[in-house]
Design a protein around this motif. Structure first.
Motif, short mmCIF file in Angstrom:
data_model
loop_
_atom_site.label_atom_id
_atom_site.label_comp_id
_atom_site.label_asym_id
_atom_site.label_seq_id
_atom_site.Cartn_x
_atom_site.Cartn_y
_atom_site.Cartn_z
N HIS A 126 1.04 4.78 1.10
CA HIS A 126 1.76 4.11 0.02
C HIS A 126 1.75 2.61 0.31
O HIS A 126 1.98 2.20 1.46
N PRO A 127 1.50 1.78 -0.71
CA PRO A 127 1.38 0.33 -0.47
C PRO A 127 2.61 -0.31 0.15
O PRO A 127 2.49 -1.34 0.84
N THR A 131 1.20 2.10 6.45
CA THR A 131 0.03 2.04 5.57
C THR A 131 -0.52 0.62 5.55
O THR A 131 -1.74 0.41 5.63
N PHE A 177 -8.44 4.33 -1.84
CA PHE A 177 -7.02 4.46 -1.54
C PHE A 177 -6.40 5.50 -2.45
O PHE A 177 -6.54 5.42 -3.68
N ARG A 178 -5.72 6.49 -1.85
CA ARG A 178 -5.03 7.51 -2.62
C ARG A 178 -3.54 7.38 -2.35
O ARG A 178 -3.07 7.66 -1.25
N CYS A 179 -2.83 6.91 -3.36
CA CYS A 179 -1.40 6.64 -3.23
C CYS A 179 -0.61 7.94 -3.30
O CYS A 179 -0.68 8.66 -4.30
N GLU A 211 -0.21 -6.31 -2.97
CA GLU A 211 -0.40 -4.97 -3.54
C GLU A 211 0.90 -4.17 -3.54
O GLU A 211 1.07 -3.26 -4.36
N ALA A 212 1.81 -4.51 -2.62
CA ALA A 212 3.08 -3.79 -2.52
C ALA A 212 4.21 -4.45 -3.30
O ALA A 212 5.31 -3.90 -3.39
#
Length: 219
Positions: A8-9, A14, A30-32, A203-204
């Motif tokens: 998770h960002p 991560t 990337f797989r959230c 990104e987060a």
């Protein structure tokens, strides 16, 4: 098959793995992990039943625990930025600092976060008190250890800095690094300016409302 990273960002660990991937411009998917992507969550839980992220998938091989992921990337997908030195004693110093940031900064910050997540006022107070006590010790040690250094282990950006960036980012949100620690404050600023970490932070950014202590209006 391209590398796949589950995570998770907004997750500090991560972000630690993302920094390593971005430093060497390694291609990956990337797989959230989250409620809006149940298929990714199911695959992540199948790969690592301890329910921790990130997890790296490289073909048929899955790799868990962020420090190990970064070491694996250096072995299997090396790039121009060597995050773990070849010289054994230098590598040991880097690994020690990596452990320091994970155990004595990030894990201690988590005491306050867990207290807030409990929903219990006394647990929130106790968690914050414990975090402040431990983080103050860590900040004081780092102020001396980082004297005269550009990065955690001296001139080169390493695994230790991958750990330091999210650790100090969230720790300072929890218990701000005091002005009496100018070396540490300057180091945190350099980490924020590093393109790989700046990208992870951006990104987060949309998830900042998730920080249970309340995200400050900065960084």
């Amino acid at each position: 098959m391209a590398l796949v990273l589950f995570g998770h960002p907004f997750s500090s660990y991560t972000q630690k793995a993302l920094i390593a991937l971005y430093e060497n411009n390694i291609a990956f998917e990337f797989r959230c992990v989250g409620p809006d992507k149940p298929e990714f969550t199911a695959e992540w839980l199948r790969l690592w039943t301890l329910r921790k992220f990130p997890v790296l998938l490289d073909g048929q091989r899955s790799v868990s625990e962020t420090s190990i992921i970064i070491e694996y990337l250096q072995i299997a997908h090396p790039g121009p930025v060597q995050l773990i030195p070849q010289e054994p004693l230098a590598a040991l110093d880097v690994r020690f600092l990596d452990r320091f940031f994970d155990l004595h900064v990030m894990s201690q910050m988590q005491l306050a976060v867990d207290g807030a997540l409990s929903g219990d006022a006394q647990k929130r107070k106790d968690g914050m008190a414990a975090a402040v006590d431990k983080l103050e010790l860590a900040y004081a040690w780092l102020e001396g250890a980082l004297q005269g250094r550009q990065w955690a282990a001296d001139d080169d950006f390493t695994l230790a800095d991958c750990a330091a960036a999210p650790s100090l980012f969230y720790a300072d949100w929890t218990y701000p690094i005091a002005a009496k620690y100018p070396v540490l404050r300057a180091y945190r600023s350099r980490l924020l300016a590093r393109p790989s970490f700046a990208r992870a932070v951006d990104e987060a950014r949309q998830f900042r409302q998730l920080f249970p202590l309340g995200a400050p209006d900065r960084d």
